[in-house]
Scaffold this active site. Structure first.
Site, PDB file in Angstrom:
ATOM      1  N   ASP A  43       0.841  -1.210   0.000  1.00  0.00           N
ATOM      2  CA  ASP A  43       0.000   0.000   0.000  1.00  0.00           C
ATOM      3  C   ASP A  43       0.871   1.253   0.000  1.00  0.00           C
ATOM      4  OD1 ASP A  43      -2.254   1.600   0.018  1.00  0.00           O
ATOM      5  OD2 ASP A  43      -3.107   0.716   1.841  1.00  0.00           O
TER       6      ASP A  43
ATOM      7  N   GLU B 233      -8.055  -0.106   4.153  1.00  0.00           N
ATOM      8  CA  GLU B 233      -6.594  -0.274   4.082  1.00  0.00           C
ATOM      9  C   GLU B 233      -6.061  -0.859   5.392  1.00  0.00           C
ATOM     10  OE1 GLU B 233      -5.402   3.308   0.994  1.00  0.00           O
ATOM     11  OE2 GLU B 233      -5.445   3.758   3.114  1.00  0.00           O
TER      12      GLU B 233
HETATM   13  C1  5RP Z   1      -5.500   6.287   0.459  1.00  0.00           C
HETATM   14  C2  5RP Z   1      -4.121   6.224   0.975  1.00  0.00           C
HETATM   15  C3  5RP Z   1      -3.038   6.227  -0.020  1.00  0.00           C
HETATM   16  O1  5RP Z   1      -2.305   5.054   0.081  1.00  0.00           O
HETATM   17  C4  5RP Z   1      -2.173   7.420   0.252  1.00  0.00           C
HETATM   18  O2  5RP Z   1      -2.976   8.580   0.138  1.00  0.00           O
HETATM   19  C5  5RP Z   1      -1.000   7.516  -0.733  1.00  0.00           C
HETATM   20  O3  5RP Z   1      -1.466   7.748  -2.013  1.00  0.00           O
HETATM   21  P1  5RP Z   1      -0.516   8.033  -3.237  1.00  0.00           P
HETATM   22  O4  5RP Z   1       0.201   6.770  -3.556  1.00  0.00           O
HETATM   23  O5  5RP Z   1      -1.441   8.493  -4.324  1.00  0.00           O
HETATM   24  O6  5RP Z   1       0.430   9.130  -2.814  1.00  0.00           O
HETATM   25  O7  5RP Z   1      -3.858   6.150   2.154  1.00  0.00           O
HETATM   26  O8  5RP Z   1      -6.437   6.347   1.504  1.00  0.00           O
END
Ligand code: 5RP
Length: 235
Positions: free
Chosen positions: A86, A108
């Site tokens: 993630d 998540e």
């Molecule tokens: C979504 C999240 C994402 O993982 C976080 O915002 C990072 O996103 P990105 O890879 O677009 O920077 O927590 O709820």
């Protein structure tokens, strides 16, 4: 040509998958956001992609799984996940995270908690000495909708400098509705001395579903750098 940030995201994601994808994995968690797009792309290139099931963390994540020809499953069917990948909004050296910038924090966290290994992928802007230092919009907190006034009050009492009910902006008049039909508060606590303690204090408030503070969950974080290198942090 892709921007330095976009290249950094792809580098981190590809490296994380290449170094960590277990040979005999059966269940994989797929996060949300713009960096995880490259995780799903890389996993979609695996020859054995029919031999494992992917568990999404929300609507966007589900689409990524489908679009990359991966097998889609649900956390209700597969509550034990071999590994999850993630993104994050901010990461400190102990691998405490702020997440939820994309409004997907609850699922998540559910997937990360169900995973034997949780790997973070990000670009260089997410590396931080202390949470709250660079992610200034506040800790995302998913709440049951009619609790927003009470929880806002309680967050100020806990020391928040500013609390916002996240709005849909041009895309929607009124608040953002999460994949779980809830609201989100963004609570700015400045630099956070003890993320675990703050998480527990917020989580105990009636109406809070979960917070975007992820502590003691991630074992590695891969950051794509502007130089084209990848930095690995691990605990
Ligand atoms: C979504 C999240 C994402 O993982 C976080 O915002 C990072 O996103 P990105 O890879 O677009 O920077 O927590 O709820």
């Amino acid at each position: 040509m892709s921007s330095p940030v976009e290249s950094a995201k792809k580098l981190a994601a590809y490296r994380a998958v290449d170094e960590n994808f277990p040979e005999n994995a059966k269940v994989i968690g797929i996060g949300s956001g713009s960096t995880v797009i490259y995780v799903a792309e890389r996993i979609g290139q695996l020859k054995n992609k029919d031999s494992f099931t992917c568990i999404p963390t929300g609507f966007q994540s589900k689409q990524l799984i489908i679009d990359n020809g991966l097998k889609l499953g649900a956390i209700e069917q597969f509550p034990d996940i071999d590994i999850a990948f993630d993104g994050a909004d901010e990461v400190d050296p102990q691998l405490n995270l702020i997440k939820g910038g994309g409004a997907c924090l609850f699922q998540e966290k559910l997937v990360a908690a169900a995973a034997k290994k949780f790997i973070v992928v990000a670009d260089y802007r997410k590396e931080s000495k202390k949470l709250g230092e660079s992610w200034r919009q506040g800790v995302p907190i998913e709440i049951v909708p009619n609790s927003y006034a009470k929880v806002t009050q309680a967050l100020y009492a806990l020391g928040a400098k500013k609390v916002d009910l996240r709005q849909g902006g041009k895309a929607k008049a009124g608040p953002v509705i999460t994949d779980n039909n809830n609201f989100l508060l963004d609570a700015d606590f400045g630099e956070i001395e003890d993320p675990e303690k703050l998480h527990v204090q917020i989580k105990l408030l009636v109406g809070v579903v979960d917070t975007g503070l992820f502590t003691q969950m991630a074992s590695k974080a891969y950051f794509g750098e502007e130089s084209g290198e990848v930095t690995l942090w691990k605990v």
